[in-house]
Design a protein around this motif. Structure first.
Motif, PDB file in Angstrom:
ATOM      1  N   ASP A 163       0.828  -1.208   0.000  1.00  0.00           N
ATOM      2  CA  ASP A 163       0.000   0.000   0.000  1.00  0.00           C
ATOM      3  C   ASP A 163       0.865   1.261   0.000  1.00  0.00           C
ATOM      4  O   ASP A 163       0.526   2.263  -0.651  1.00  0.00           O
ATOM      5  CB  ASP A 163      -0.932   0.012   1.213  1.00  0.00           C
ATOM      6  CG  ASP A 163      -2.058  -1.003   1.083  1.00  0.00           C
ATOM      7  OD1 ASP A 163      -2.331  -1.438  -0.055  1.00  0.00           O
ATOM      8  OD2 ASP A 163      -2.657  -1.371   2.119  1.00  0.00           O
ATOM      9  N   VAL A 164       1.984   1.228   0.722  1.00  0.00           N
ATOM     10  CA  VAL A 164       2.915   2.357   0.709  1.00  0.00           C
ATOM     11  C   VAL A 164       3.538   2.506  -0.675  1.00  0.00           C
ATOM     12  O   VAL A 164       3.688   3.623  -1.192  1.00  0.00           O
ATOM     13  CB  VAL A 164       4.008   2.172   1.777  1.00  0.00           C
ATOM     14  CG1 VAL A 164       5.012   3.322   1.733  1.00  0.00           C
ATOM     15  CG2 VAL A 164       3.402   2.058   3.162  1.00  0.00           C
ATOM     16  N   VAL A 165       3.900   1.382  -1.285  1.00  0.00           N
ATOM     17  CA  VAL A 165       4.442   1.412  -2.642  1.00  0.00           C
ATOM     18  C   VAL A 165       3.416   2.008  -3.609  1.00  0.00           C
ATOM     19  O   VAL A 165       3.761   2.798  -4.499  1.00  0.00           O
ATOM     20  CB  VAL A 165       4.846  -0.010  -3.088  1.00  0.00           C
ATOM     21  CG1 VAL A 165       5.224  -0.029  -4.568  1.00  0.00           C
ATOM     22  CG2 VAL A 165       5.999  -0.532  -2.230  1.00  0.00           C
ATOM     23  N   GLU A 166       2.153   1.657  -3.410  1.00  0.00           N
ATOM     24  CA  GLU A 166       1.086   2.192  -4.263  1.00  0.00           C
ATOM     25  C   GLU A 166       0.982   3.707  -4.112  1.00  0.00           C
ATOM     26  O   GLU A 166       0.902   4.438  -5.114  1.00  0.00           O
ATOM     27  CB  GLU A 166      -0.241   1.526  -3.902  1.00  0.00           C
ATOM     28  CG  GLU A 166      -1.406   1.968  -4.774  1.00  0.00           C
ATOM     29  CD  GLU A 166      -2.692   1.247  -4.411  1.00  0.00           C
ATOM     30  OE1 GLU A 166      -3.602   1.205  -5.249  1.00  0.00           O
ATOM     31  OE2 GLU A 166      -2.790   0.737  -3.268  1.00  0.00           O
ATOM     32  N   ASP A 167       0.989   4.220  -2.886  1.00  0.00           N
ATOM     33  CA  ASP A 167       0.920   5.663  -2.662  1.00  0.00           C
ATOM     34  C   ASP A 167       2.128   6.377  -3.260  1.00  0.00           C
ATOM     35  O   ASP A 167       1.996   7.445  -3.871  1.00  0.00           O
ATOM     36  CB  ASP A 167       0.841   5.963  -1.159  1.00  0.00           C
ATOM     37  CG  ASP A 167      -0.467   5.494  -0.540  1.00  0.00           C
ATOM     38  OD1 ASP A 167      -1.441   5.287  -1.294  1.00  0.00           O
ATOM     39  OD2 ASP A 167      -0.506   5.310   0.702  1.00  0.00           O
ATOM     40  N   LEU A 176      11.471   7.169 -11.526  1.00  0.00           N
ATOM     41  CA  LEU A 176      11.732   5.733 -11.477  1.00  0.00           C
ATOM     42  C   LEU A 176      11.542   5.231 -10.044  1.00  0.00           C
ATOM     43  O   LEU A 176      12.185   5.716  -9.114  1.00  0.00           O
ATOM     44  CB  LEU A 176      13.164   5.441 -11.940  1.00  0.00           C
ATOM     45  CG  LEU A 176      13.672   4.007 -11.689  1.00  0.00           C
ATOM     46  CD1 LEU A 176      12.835   3.003 -12.469  1.00  0.00           C
ATOM     47  CD2 LEU A 176      15.143   3.873 -12.064  1.00  0.00           C
ATOM     48  N   VAL A 177      10.648   4.262  -9.876  1.00  0.00           N
ATOM     49  CA  VAL A 177      10.452   3.603  -8.587  1.00  0.00           C
ATOM     50  C   VAL A 177      10.704   2.112  -8.806  1.00  0.00           C
ATOM     51  O   VAL A 177      10.063   1.485  -9.656  1.00  0.00           O
ATOM     52  CB  VAL A 177       9.032   3.821  -8.032  1.00  0.00           C
ATOM     53  CG1 VAL A 177       8.888   3.126  -6.681  1.00  0.00           C
ATOM     54  CG2 VAL A 177       8.729   5.308  -7.897  1.00  0.00           C
ATOM     55  N   ALA A 178      11.652   1.553  -8.076  1.00  0.00           N
ATOM     56  CA  ALA A 178      12.028   0.147  -8.255  1.00  0.00           C
ATOM     57  C   ALA A 178      11.898  -0.609  -6.941  1.00  0.00           C
ATOM     58  O   ALA A 178      12.129  -0.055  -5.859  1.00  0.00           O
ATOM     59  CB  ALA A 178      13.461   0.042  -8.780  1.00  0.00           C
ATOM     60  N   ASP A 219       0.696  -5.025 -10.628  1.00  0.00           N
ATOM     61  CA  ASP A 219       0.419  -5.086 -12.064  1.00  0.00           C
ATOM     62  C   ASP A 219      -0.385  -3.877 -12.511  1.00  0.00           C
ATOM     63  O   ASP A 219      -0.124  -3.298 -13.575  1.00  0.00           O
ATOM     64  CB  ASP A 219      -0.339  -6.379 -12.403  1.00  0.00           C
ATOM     65  CG  ASP A 219       0.537  -7.618 -12.332  1.00  0.00           C
ATOM     66  OD1 ASP A 219       1.776  -7.464 -12.355  1.00  0.00           O
ATOM     67  OD2 ASP A 219      -0.013  -8.734 -12.233  1.00  0.00           O
ATOM     68  N   ALA A 220      -1.372  -3.480 -11.717  1.00  0.00           N
ATOM     69  CA  ALA A 220      -2.202  -2.322 -12.061  1.00  0.00           C
ATOM     70  C   ALA A 220      -1.380  -1.036 -12.066  1.00  0.00           C
ATOM     71  O   ALA A 220      -1.681  -0.101 -12.825  1.00  0.00           O
ATOM     72  CB  ALA A 220      -3.361  -2.205 -11.073  1.00  0.00           C
ATOM     73  N   LEU A 221      -0.321  -0.986 -11.252  1.00  0.00           N
ATOM     74  CA  LEU A 221       0.550   0.186 -11.200  1.00  0.00           C
ATOM     75  C   LEU A 221       1.602   0.172 -12.295  1.00  0.00           C
ATOM     76  O   LEU A 221       2.329   1.158 -12.461  1.00  0.00           O
ATOM     77  CB  LEU A 221       1.248   0.257  -9.838  1.00  0.00           C
ATOM     78  CG  LEU A 221       0.343   0.529  -8.634  1.00  0.00           C
ATOM     79  CD1 LEU A 221       1.101   0.296  -7.328  1.00  0.00           C
ATOM     80  CD2 LEU A 221      -0.196   1.953  -8.679  1.00  0.00           C
ATOM     81  N   GLY A 222       1.699  -0.940 -13.031  1.00  0.00           N
ATOM     82  CA  GLY A 222       2.650  -1.025 -14.140  1.00  0.00           C
ATOM     83  C   GLY A 222       4.004  -1.586 -13.793  1.00  0.00           C
ATOM     84  O   GLY A 222       4.954  -1.424 -14.560  1.00  0.00           O
TER      85      GLY A 222
END
Length: 299
Positions: A163-167, A176-178, A219-222
């Motif tokens: 959830d934090v990654v999603e935000d 770039l977020v890895a 997956d939804a976030l790409g």
């Protein structure tokens, strides 16, 4: 390995991959693999002594567990970020790297958030959550403000921080977020397979720990896998599996001198252990004990 990883991530970014998943081996002092000897304290401090370091899969041989892995993953992530930073290549001044441990609410789950500040002085800074709270009663995590030239890496994320990654992903569209070495496995067990079903049973399997729900969010976030380097032992010898976002899987076997790896095959899909074993058979590679005793040809 740092050069290979950063090159693959840079190539992927230039082709539009803003959300990446990277899995790699980690450097560890060669002596720390001796069972029964506690050697965690030098996992990072002796990292510069390359002759004494070896790249090791993130498996049960790390006696210090997830925190020992983090002590190796964190400096590795910093090296990758330094090579990736575009302003560092242009100006010669490395970026300032912030290591935020507040994302690890328990403090012992081996998770970190590393990001660059391109206008910095090249030094690293570590932020630690000292509020003492975690879980439902902990403090909310403050997300960093990233510019277009900055980049962010979540080290060893677990399903609890998706959830934090999603935000973070939603707040930084072009950055770039890895994800480096996620804690969920690259292969599925029965619970993972069940959790991927889009029904009540799948939701229950996700509640029990299956990774299906987390993977659907990513997956939804790409998020896409852009570089993978992993390994295990087959026929008594080390094998390595490598894949870039634009390549097939390439399988290597370590030679008997232990100083290089030889390509033994490729596969479009991630090869199973049995398929790797067959690749070794097809190349005439016998068991390592047989090679050591002279009963089979050397590799």
């Amino acid at each position: 390995m740092i050069a290979q990883t950063s090159a693959a991530m840079s190539d992927a970014y230039n082709q539009g991959y803003r959300r990446q998943i990277v899995r790699i081996l980690l450097p560890r002092d060669a002596r720390s693999g001796q069972l029964g000897e506690y050697y965690e304290s030098e996992a990072q401090t002796e990292r510069g002594k390359s002759a004494e370091m070896m790249l090791v899969p993130t498996d049960e041989s790390w006696q210090g567990g997830i925190m020992q892995l983090y002590r190796s993953a964190s400096p590795t992530a910093k090296d990758i970020l330094r090579q990736l930073c575009p302003t560092g290549a242009a100006t010669g001044v490395p970026p300032k790297i912030i290591e935020d441990r507040a994302i690890d609410e328990s403090g012992v789950d081996g998770i970190g958030l590393l990001y660059t500040q391109s206008g910095g002085n090249g030094e690293s800074e570590t932020l630690v959550n000292d509020d003492g709270g975690f879980g439902l009663f902990g403090q909310s995590i403050s997300l960093p403000t990233l510019s277009e030239n900055d980049m962010c890496m979540v080290v060893q994320p677990s399903q609890e921080v998706v959830d934090v990654v999603e935000d973070l992903s939603n707040s930084s569209s072009e950055t770039l977020v890895a994800l480096l070495n996620p804690q969920w496995r690259n292969v599925d067990d029965a619970l993972d397979t069940a959790s991927k079903s889009d029904n009540v049973f799948g939701a229950f399997a996700s509640f029990l720990g299956g990774k299906g729900s987390s993977l659907r969010k990513l997956d939804a976030l790409g998020y896409k896998s852009t570089f993978t380097l992993e390994g295990y032992v087959c026929k008594g010898g080390n094998v390595r599996l490598m894949k870039r976002f634009d390549s097939d899987w390439i399988v290597f076997a370590e030679n008997d001198n232990g100083d290089s790896f030889i390509q033994i095959g490729t596969s479009v899909d991630r090869p199973t252990y049995q398929q790797v074993d067959k690749m070794l058979d097809d190349k005439g590679v016998g068991f390592k004990y047989a090679r050591d005793l002279g009963l089979a040809p050397k590799l």
